[in-house]
Write a protein that holds these residues in place. Structure first.
Motif, mmCIF file in Angstrom:
data_model
loop_
_atom_site.group_PDB
_atom_site.id
_atom_site.type_symbol
_atom_site.label_atom_id
_atom_site.label_comp_id
_atom_site.label_asym_id
_atom_site.label_seq_id
_atom_site.Cartn_x
_atom_site.Cartn_y
_atom_site.Cartn_z
ATOM 1 N N ASN A 301 0.857 -1.177 0.000
ATOM 2 C CA ASN A 301 0.000 0.000 0.000
ATOM 3 C C ASN A 301 0.902 1.238 0.000
ATOM 4 O O ASN A 301 2.129 1.122 -0.012
ATOM 5 C CB ASN A 301 -0.917 -0.013 1.233
ATOM 6 C CG ASN A 301 -2.269 0.601 0.973
ATOM 7 O OD1 ASN A 301 -2.366 1.638 0.326
ATOM 8 N ND2 ASN A 301 -3.318 -0.036 1.479
ATOM 9 N N ARG A 319 -13.901 -10.249 2.133
ATOM 10 C CA ARG A 319 -13.358 -9.404 1.058
ATOM 11 C C ARG A 319 -12.493 -8.314 1.666
ATOM 12 O O ARG A 319 -12.867 -7.707 2.678
ATOM 13 C CB ARG A 319 -14.486 -8.785 0.253
ATOM 14 C CG ARG A 319 -14.021 -7.834 -0.865
ATOM 15 C CD ARG A 319 -15.194 -7.407 -1.703
ATOM 16 N NE ARG A 319 -15.795 -8.562 -2.367
ATOM 17 C CZ ARG A 319 -16.907 -8.484 -3.098
ATOM 18 N NH1 ARG A 319 -17.539 -7.328 -3.222
ATOM 19 N NH2 ARG A 319 -17.396 -9.570 -3.676
ATOM 20 N N THR A 321 -10.199 -4.903 0.380
ATOM 21 C CA THR A 321 -9.892 -3.975 -0.704
ATOM 22 C C THR A 321 -8.859 -2.980 -0.202
ATOM 23 O O THR A 321 -9.035 -2.382 0.868
ATOM 24 C CB THR A 321 -11.160 -3.223 -1.164
ATOM 25 O OG1 THR A 321 -12.135 -4.174 -1.579
ATOM 26 C CG2 THR A 321 -10.851 -2.290 -2.322
ATOM 27 N N ASN A 322 -7.787 -2.815 -0.955
ATOM 28 C CA ASN A 322 -6.727 -1.897 -0.548
ATOM 29 C C ASN A 322 -6.252 -1.072 -1.739
ATOM 30 O O ASN A 322 -6.359 -1.485 -2.899
ATOM 31 C CB ASN A 322 -5.544 -2.666 0.046
ATOM 32 C CG ASN A 322 -4.868 -3.573 -0.961
ATOM 33 O OD1 ASN A 322 -5.329 -4.685 -1.205
ATOM 34 N ND2 ASN A 322 -3.770 -3.101 -1.548
ATOM 35 N N THR A 323 -5.753 0.082 -1.437
ATOM 36 C CA THR A 323 -5.112 0.907 -2.449
ATOM 37 C C THR A 323 -3.665 0.448 -2.612
ATOM 38 O O THR A 323 -3.161 -0.378 -1.853
ATOM 39 C CB THR A 323 -5.152 2.381 -2.040
ATOM 40 O OG1 THR A 323 -4.541 2.510 -0.737
ATOM 41 C CG2 THR A 323 -6.583 2.873 -1.969
ATOM 42 N N GLN A 329 -4.411 -6.563 -14.872
ATOM 43 C CA GLN A 329 -5.366 -7.623 -14.600
ATOM 44 C C GLN A 329 -4.823 -8.986 -15.013
ATOM 45 O O GLN A 329 -5.097 -9.997 -14.366
ATOM 46 C CB GLN A 329 -6.687 -7.337 -15.322
ATOM 47 C CG GLN A 329 -7.800 -8.320 -14.995
ATOM 48 C CD GLN A 329 -8.152 -8.358 -13.518
ATOM 49 O OE1 GLN A 329 -8.310 -7.318 -12.877
ATOM 50 N NE2 GLN A 329 -8.272 -9.547 -12.958
ATOM 51 N N ASN A 376 -7.928 -3.218 -8.899
ATOM 52 C CA ASN A 376 -8.731 -2.006 -8.800
ATOM 53 C C ASN A 376 -8.288 -0.996 -9.858
ATOM 54 O O ASN A 376 -7.084 -0.871 -10.133
ATOM 55 C CB ASN A 376 -8.597 -1.388 -7.405
ATOM 56 C CG ASN A 376 -9.073 -2.337 -6.310
ATOM 57 O OD1 ASN A 376 -10.004 -3.110 -6.522
ATOM 58 N ND2 ASN A 376 -8.439 -2.263 -5.148
ATOM 59 N N PRO A 377 -9.223 -0.278 -10.452
ATOM 60 C CA PRO A 377 -8.838 0.690 -11.500
ATOM 61 C C PRO A 377 -7.847 1.742 -11.019
ATOM 62 O O PRO A 377 -6.943 2.144 -11.756
ATOM 63 C CB PRO A 377 -10.182 1.319 -11.902
ATOM 64 C CG PRO A 377 -11.216 0.310 -11.510
ATOM 65 C CD PRO A 377 -10.676 -0.356 -10.286
ATOM 66 N N LEU A 381 -5.587 -4.054 -4.980
ATOM 67 C CA LEU A 381 -6.325 -5.277 -5.281
ATOM 68 C C LEU A 381 -7.568 -5.374 -4.419
ATOM 69 O O LEU A 381 -7.652 -4.788 -3.334
ATOM 70 C CB LEU A 381 -5.451 -6.519 -5.016
ATOM 71 C CG LEU A 381 -4.314 -6.838 -5.977
ATOM 72 C CD1 LEU A 381 -3.535 -8.041 -5.465
ATOM 73 C CD2 LEU A 381 -4.849 -7.109 -7.369
ATOM 74 N N THR A 382 -8.512 -6.165 -4.907
ATOM 75 C CA THR A 382 -9.663 -6.608 -4.121
ATOM 76 C C THR A 382 -9.637 -8.122 -4.108
ATOM 77 O O THR A 382 -9.831 -8.764 -5.143
ATOM 78 C CB THR A 382 -10.985 -6.105 -4.705
ATOM 79 O OG1 THR A 382 -11.016 -4.677 -4.652
ATOM 80 C CG2 THR A 382 -12.163 -6.659 -3.918
#
Length: 388
Positions: A301, A319, A321-323, A329, A376-377, A381-382
């Motif tokens: 991160n 689940r 989700t992190n930056t 992909q 993640n765009p 990741l998620t």
């Protein structure tokens, strides 16, 4: 003696089966034809020979009749027609049996030949599978049967065998990469230790010795962590020895509390949204799964980033989700393999061994679940872990 009478090959057994069935069908057909011809044959022949013997004459009744006793010519003609009918019927049936026997013998030979050819055609895919299996080794797992033909059971068998070979090839390739990467990862700290020891022996300066000591301790810690991760990976790959109900929401809260200080130190926002969820499994392995997910999300991160954990009871999923850095992909699936990283290893402090997501996937499989991830765009990741 009975074993000697049984054909030695599947083709011979199928030939005997098919040939025997065809011969039996031929015998039944001959019997039916014989019965149909015999039925009503006397009446048909009698109608055909009516009027052959002329009327108006007298003939002896029989040899046992009294001398000189005569019968009307009509009765004599009827008797003669009966004898003619019997002789013609017997001759016709005998001829029919002779011709049928010859035809049945020829049919039996043709049946065996056709059965042998048909059995060979049917078993040809099995022969291809056998030949391919005999030639397989670690060096030619890329070979496939690639059977051409219409859909059917044997085509499905060949396609299933090809799919199995593909899975085996992937497993063998992953095992080889794992062995090579593990050897590299274990060799690197040994090289660092050796270099540090040699430097310390050349120049025994107290400051340098202190630096070498810290370096050796850090390398030892990294090696210990790597070995523990490898042992944990091996244990999870073997499956679960026992199961018990585990409150996954309580485990997530406990592990998140362990990482709050680290998250605050990096300026990362750690939030949770948890629903009560109980899972049948090993509490220790599930704790390691959560710890690896959070550890990876913090390690990869950036300052000022975020990390969000959620538990959904309806979908029985965890689940996170992190930056972080942007992840292609197409590279996400490779991150679940041991020692696979997005970037080359720099051997920097705090850098992981590349086993985090591999352990997550292995522990999830041990519990009958599945771990997946999407990029993640905006980066990061998620990762989703679904339990049965």
């Amino acid at each position: 003696m009975i074993r000697r009478l049984v054909p030695a090959t599947e083709r011979a057994r199928l030939t005997a089966l098919y040939g025997g069935l065809l011969l039996l069908a031929g015998c039944v057909l001959v019997g039916v034809i014989y019965a149909c011809v015999q039925y009503g044959l006397d009446n048909r022949i009698g109608s055909a020979v009516t009027g052959v013997v002329p009327g108006g004459q007298t003939v002896p009744r029989s040899s046992a009749s009294p001398p000189g006793e005569l019968v009307p010519a009509e009765q004599a003609g009827k008797h003669a027609r009966t004898q003619v009918v019997e002789v013609v019927a017997a001759t016709t049936l005998n001829r029919l049996m002779t011709v049928s026997g010859i035809a049945l013998a020829v049919f039996a030979v043709l049946s065996v030949v056709l059965a042998w050819w048909m059995a060979g055609r049917v078993l040809r895919p099995v022969g291809l599978i056998t030949a391919t299996a005999r030639k397989l080794s670690g060096e030619n797992l890329h070979q496939r049967i690639d059977l051409k033909g219409p859909p059917g059971e044997l085509k499905q068998l060949a396609d299933t065998f090809d799919q199995m070979l593909g899975r085996i090839e992937q497993l063998v390739g992953a095992q080889r990469r794992f062995a090579a990467n593990a050897a590299h990862e274990l060799r690197t700290p040994l090289a660092v230790q050796r270099a540090a020891a040699e430097i310390g022996l050349v120049d025994p300066d107290p400051e340098r010795i202190r630096w070498i000591r810290d370096e050796l301790l850090q390398v030892a810690d990294n090696s210990e962590h790597l070995i523990e991760s490898l042992l944990l990976l091996a244990a999870s790959d073997q499956g679960l020895e026992h199961r018990e109900p585990v409150a996954l929401d309580a485990s997530v809260i406990a592990v998140a509390e362990e990482h709050h200080d680290e998250a605050d130190g990096r300026g990362i926002s750690l939030t949770t949204a948890l629903e009560p969820l109980s899972v049948e499994g090993d509490p220790v392995l599930l704790t390691h799964l959560i710890r690896n997910l959070i550890g990876n999300a913090l390690r990869y991160n950036h300052r000022g980033g975020s990390l969000h954990l959620s538990l959904v009871a309806a979908g029985r999923s965890l689940r996170i989700t992190n930056t972080g850095p942007v992840v292609p992909q197409e590279a996400v699936a490779d991150l679940f393999e041991p020692f696979r990283r997005l970037n080359e290893r720099r051997h920097a402090p705090g850098e992981g061994a590349g086993l985090g997501l591999a352990l997550v996937a292995s522990i999830a499989r041990a519990h009958g679940g599945e771990a997946t991830a999407v990029a993640n765009p905006g980066g990061g990741l998620t990762v989703t872990v679904r339990f049965p």
